[in-house]
Write a protein that holds these residues in place. Structure first.
Motif, PDB file in Angstrom:
ATOM      1  N   MET A   1      61.392   8.788  -2.708  1.00 33.58           N
ATOM      2  CA  MET A   1      61.459  10.139  -2.160  1.00 33.58           C
ATOM      3  C   MET A   1      60.349  11.027  -2.722  1.00 33.58           C
ATOM      4  O   MET A   1      59.703  11.780  -2.013  1.00 33.58           O
ATOM      5  CB  MET A   1      62.834  10.747  -2.458  1.00 33.58           C
ATOM      6  N   ARG A   2      60.152  10.915  -4.049  1.00 34.96           N
ATOM      7  CA  ARG A   2      59.102  11.726  -4.663  1.00 34.96           C
ATOM      8  C   ARG A   2      57.731  11.331  -4.144  1.00 34.96           C
ATOM      9  O   ARG A   2      56.860  12.178  -3.961  1.00 34.96           O
ATOM     10  CB  ARG A   2      59.171  11.580  -6.183  1.00 34.96           C
ATOM     11  N   GLY A   3      57.556  10.018  -3.926  1.00 32.84           N
ATOM     12  CA  GLY A   3      56.271   9.567  -3.403  1.00 32.84           C
ATOM     13  C   GLY A   3      56.007  10.122  -2.018  1.00 32.84           C
ATOM     14  O   GLY A   3      54.897  10.562  -1.709  1.00 32.84           O
ATOM     15  N   ALA A   4      57.020  10.125  -1.149  1.00 24.42           N
ATOM     16  CA  ALA A   4      56.861  10.679   0.200  1.00 24.42           C
ATOM     17  C   ALA A   4      56.589  12.166   0.149  1.00 24.42           C
ATOM     18  O   ALA A   4      55.727  12.686   0.871  1.00 24.42           O
ATOM     19  CB  ALA A   4      58.115  10.389   1.030  1.00 24.42           C
ATOM     20  N   ALA A   5      57.328  12.872  -0.713  1.00 26.89           N
ATOM     21  CA  ALA A   5      57.110  14.316  -0.849  1.00 26.89           C
ATOM     22  C   ALA A   5      55.705  14.609  -1.361  1.00 26.89           C
ATOM     23  O   ALA A   5      55.059  15.564  -0.919  1.00 26.89           O
ATOM     24  CB  ALA A   5      58.154  14.908  -1.787  1.00 26.89           C
ATOM     25  N   GLY A   6      55.235  13.767  -2.272  1.00 22.17           N
ATOM     26  CA  GLY A   6      53.887  13.972  -2.790  1.00 22.17           C
ATOM     27  C   GLY A   6      52.824  13.763  -1.736  1.00 22.17           C
ATOM     28  O   GLY A   6      51.838  14.495  -1.673  1.00 22.17           O
ATOM     29  N   ARG A   7      53.036  12.751  -0.871  1.00 24.30           N
ATOM     30  CA  ARG A   7      52.073  12.511   0.203  1.00 24.30           C
ATOM     31  C   ARG A   7      52.052  13.666   1.199  1.00 24.30           C
ATOM     32  O   ARG A   7      50.987  14.073   1.676  1.00 24.30           O
ATOM     33  CB  ARG A   7      52.403  11.192   0.902  1.00 24.30           C
ATOM     34  N   VAL A   8      53.241  14.181   1.503  1.00 30.46           N
ATOM     35  CA  VAL A   8      53.313  15.334   2.414  1.00 30.46           C
ATOM     36  C   VAL A   8      52.593  16.530   1.812  1.00 30.46           C
ATOM     37  O   VAL A   8      51.830  17.224   2.490  1.00 30.46           O
ATOM     38  CB  VAL A   8      54.781  15.677   2.731  1.00 30.46           C
ATOM     39  N   ARG A   9      52.820  16.755   0.516  1.00 30.85           N
ATOM     40  CA  ARG A   9      52.164  17.879  -0.154  1.00 30.85           C
ATOM     41  C   ARG A   9      50.655  17.694  -0.166  1.00 30.85           C
ATOM     42  O   ARG A   9      49.899  18.648   0.086  1.00 30.85           O
ATOM     43  CB  ARG A   9      52.690  18.012  -1.584  1.00 30.85           C
ATOM     44  N   ASP A  10      50.198  16.474  -0.434  1.00 33.71           N
ATOM     45  CA  ASP A  10      48.756  16.226  -0.456  1.00 33.71           C
ATOM     46  C   ASP A  10      48.134  16.448   0.920  1.00 33.71           C
ATOM     47  O   ASP A  10      47.045  17.027   1.029  1.00 33.71           O
ATOM     48  CB  ASP A  10      48.483  14.795  -0.925  1.00 33.71           C
ATOM     49  N   ARG A  11      48.818  15.983   1.965  1.00 32.14           N
ATOM     50  CA  ARG A  11      48.287  16.176   3.310  1.00 32.14           C
ATOM     51  C   ARG A  11      48.265  17.653   3.681  1.00 32.14           C
ATOM     52  O   ARG A  11      47.337  18.119   4.347  1.00 32.14           O
ATOM     53  CB  ARG A  11      49.118  15.380   4.312  1.00 32.14           C
ATOM     54  N   TRP A  12      49.299  18.360   3.286  1.00 32.03           N
ATOM     55  CA  TRP A  12      49.359  19.801   3.538  1.00 32.03           C
ATOM     56  C   TRP A  12      48.184  20.504   2.869  1.00 32.03           C
ATOM     57  O   TRP A  12      47.480  21.305   3.485  1.00 32.03           O
ATOM     58  CB  TRP A  12      50.683  20.350   3.029  1.00 32.03           C
ATOM     59  N   ASN A  13      47.970  20.217   1.596  1.00 29.31           N
ATOM     60  CA  ASN A  13      46.874  20.850   0.862  1.00 29.31           C
ATOM     61  C   ASN A  13      45.515  20.450   1.433  1.00 29.31           C
ATOM     62  O   ASN A  13      44.596  21.268   1.496  1.00 29.31           O
ATOM     63  CB  ASN A  13      46.951  20.489  -0.622  1.00 29.31           C
ATOM     64  N   THR A  14      45.387  19.184   1.839  1.00 25.94           N
ATOM     65  CA  THR A  14      44.130  18.738   2.431  1.00 25.94           C
ATOM     66  C   THR A  14      43.852  19.470   3.729  1.00 25.94           C
ATOM     67  O   THR A  14      42.730  19.922   3.976  1.00 25.94           O
ATOM     68  CB  THR A  14      44.178  17.217   2.692  1.00 25.94           C
ATOM     69  N   PHE A  15      44.872  19.579   4.566  1.00 25.31           N
ATOM     70  CA  PHE A  15      44.712  20.225   5.871  1.00 25.31           C
ATOM     71  C   PHE A  15      44.272  21.674   5.721  1.00 25.31           C
ATOM     72  O   PHE A  15      43.339  22.126   6.410  1.00 25.31           O
ATOM     73  CB  PHE A  15      46.034  20.154   6.644  1.00 25.31           C
ATOM     74  N   TRP A  16      44.895  22.405   4.815  1.00 24.34           N
ATOM     75  CA  TRP A  16      44.637  23.844   4.721  1.00 24.34           C
ATOM     76  C   TRP A  16      43.532  24.204   3.728  1.00 24.34           C
ATOM     77  O   TRP A  16      42.778  25.160   3.972  1.00 24.34           O
ATOM     78  CB  TRP A  16      45.909  24.580   4.310  1.00 24.34           C
ATOM     79  N   PHE A  17      43.449  23.478   2.629  1.00 27.59           N
ATOM     80  CA  PHE A  17      42.686  24.005   1.494  1.00 27.59           C
ATOM     81  C   PHE A  17      41.572  23.110   0.981  1.00 27.59           C
ATOM     82  O   PHE A  17      40.783  23.561   0.138  1.00 27.59           O
ATOM     83  CB  PHE A  17      43.644  24.316   0.326  1.00 27.59           C
ATOM     84  N   ARG A  18      41.452  21.848   1.410  1.00 25.17           N
ATOM     85  CA  ARG A  18      40.366  21.024   0.883  1.00 25.17           C
ATOM     86  C   ARG A  18      39.031  21.583   1.360  1.00 25.17           C
ATOM     87  O   ARG A  18      38.796  21.712   2.564  1.00 25.17           O
ATOM     88  CB  ARG A  18      40.498  19.577   1.340  1.00 25.17           C
ATOM     89  N   PRO A  19      38.119  21.923   0.451  1.00 25.97           N
ATOM     90  CA  PRO A  19      36.847  22.533   0.864  1.00 25.97           C
ATOM     91  C   PRO A  19      36.059  21.622   1.795  1.00 25.97           C
ATOM     92  O   PRO A  19      36.036  20.394   1.622  1.00 25.97           O
ATOM     93  CB  PRO A  19      36.107  22.742  -0.474  1.00 25.97           C
ATOM     94  N   GLU A  20      35.424  22.229   2.774  1.00 23.04           N
ATOM     95  CA  GLU A  20      34.562  21.493   3.691  1.00 23.04           C
ATOM     96  C   GLU A  20      33.371  22.379   4.039  1.00 23.04           C
ATOM     97  O   GLU A  20      33.401  23.599   3.832  1.00 23.04           O
ATOM     98  CB  GLU A  20      35.324  21.082   4.945  1.00 23.04           C
ATOM     99  N   PRO A  21      32.287  21.790   4.544  1.00 18.05           N
ATOM    100  CA  PRO A  21      31.098  22.598   4.880  1.00 18.05           C
ATOM    101  C   PRO A  21      31.432  23.710   5.870  1.00 18.05           C
ATOM    102  O   PRO A  21      32.275  23.554   6.759  1.00 18.05           O
ATOM    103  CB  PRO A  21      30.141  21.568   5.492  1.00 18.05           C
TER     104      PRO A  21
END
Length: 316
Positions: A1-21
């Motif tokens: 469960m924690r692993g799934a929650a962590g993946r969701v959180r990582d995808r969320w952060n990547t979608f909104w906040f990972r820096p891009e050009p």
């Protein structure tokens, strides 16, 4: 469960906040600023008639709780002209990226004030203009391809600094929301469900640029194909645009749809603003490569012209 929650959180952060050009948002800013400039210029001939106290709507509608408008203070001619001029300066400032955030504020204040003074003349394009200006206010829109960039780092003008793309994501979501709400509203009416809506739309002659051939409007098969095809395409644009493999295909279909609408029906600036919103889905690497490729071609043409001129030693 924690692993799934962590993946969701990582995808969320990547979608909104990972820096891009910032190449994509820079291109969006330039095109949006150009469209906003044209929109503002189009208001000039009817400025007093649309928004003045002696025009088509003598009294402004009451503002709701929390709503505001510069024209709620005064809508006399000097105020209207000053607000129009400030809006135009803001639109041009957004386009060239000069004091970009301040320019965006000027543009947004002007658009909101005009729209709330006379909402009776609005269409979906005017609302989309306002929404995109609001999102752009929070975007790193002046970080690249701008006067602001040239003033800060002239020697790195053609670079695209990294920044979080969350404001750009809001623009992308806006595109899906437009198609979801449009599709929902259409499905509430009998004409779209029975396949005849496009036939009626193509026979409203006072909003057409060119007459539609009778074999189109009079054909049950063609009008049903156009009607149900439009609904399917809008569903695809609302949902499938988020699939990277299908995205070019659904956006390509959307471009053809909006160009055909803009060619045949007078829809104001809606077509241009929708296509501007499509640009938010251009990958940053693609936008960067296109900009730099255009720069190389421009410099190549200038070099060839100079070499052919007498001062460059070319033949007479």
């Amino acid at each position: 469960m924690r692993g799934a929650a962590g993946r969701v959180r990582d995808r969320w952060n990547t979608f909104w906040f990972r820096p891009e050009p910032t190449s994509t948002i820079a291109v969006v800013r330039i095109v949006f600023g150009a469209v906003a400039t044209l929109w503002t210029l189009s208001q000039a001939p009817d400025l007093l008639a649309f928004y003045g106290p002696t025009g088509v709507l003598a009294t402004a509608p009451p503002l709701g709780t929390g709503s505001w408008s510069v024209l709620a203070v005064s809508d006399r001619a000097p105020v209207l002209i000053a607000l129009w001029a400030a809006t135009l300066l803001g639109a041009v400032g957004v386009m060239v990226g000069f004091r970009t955030r301040l320019a965006t504020i000027l543009l947004l204040v002007g658009v909101v004030s005009f729209e709330r003074r006379n909402p009776e003349i609005l269409n979906a394009g005017d609302v989309l203009l306002r929404n995109l200006a609001f999102y752009l206010l929070f975007a790193p829109a002046g970080e690249a391809l701008s006067v602001d960039r040239r003033r800060r780092a002239r020697d790195r003008f053609w670079e695209f600094p990294l920044a979080a793309p969350w404001a750009l994501r809001l623009m992308q979501i806006q595109l899906s929301v437009v198609y979801f709400t449009t599709l929902w509203e259409k499905l509430q009416g009998d004409l779209w469900r029975d396949g005849s809506a496009v036939s009626y739309a193509l026979r409203v002659h006072d909003i057409h640029r060119f007459p539609t051939p009778e074999f189109v409007t009079g054909s049950v098969v063609l009008t049903e194909l156009l009607t149900f095809g439009t609904l399917l395409l809008e569903m695809g644009l609302a949902v499938l645009v988020w699939n990277r493999g299908l995205r070019p295909w659904v956006l390509g279909g959307g471009v053809l749809l909006h160009l055909s609408i803009g060619f045949s029906i007078m829809v104001g600036f809606f077509t241009m603003l929708m296509l501007t919103t499509y640009l938010t889905f251009v990958p940053p690497e693609t936008a960067r490569d296109l900009v730099l490729s255009a720069r190389r071609r421009w410099h190549g043409r200038r070099t060839r012209r100079r070499s052919r001129s007498p001062a460059g030693g070319g033949r007479r």
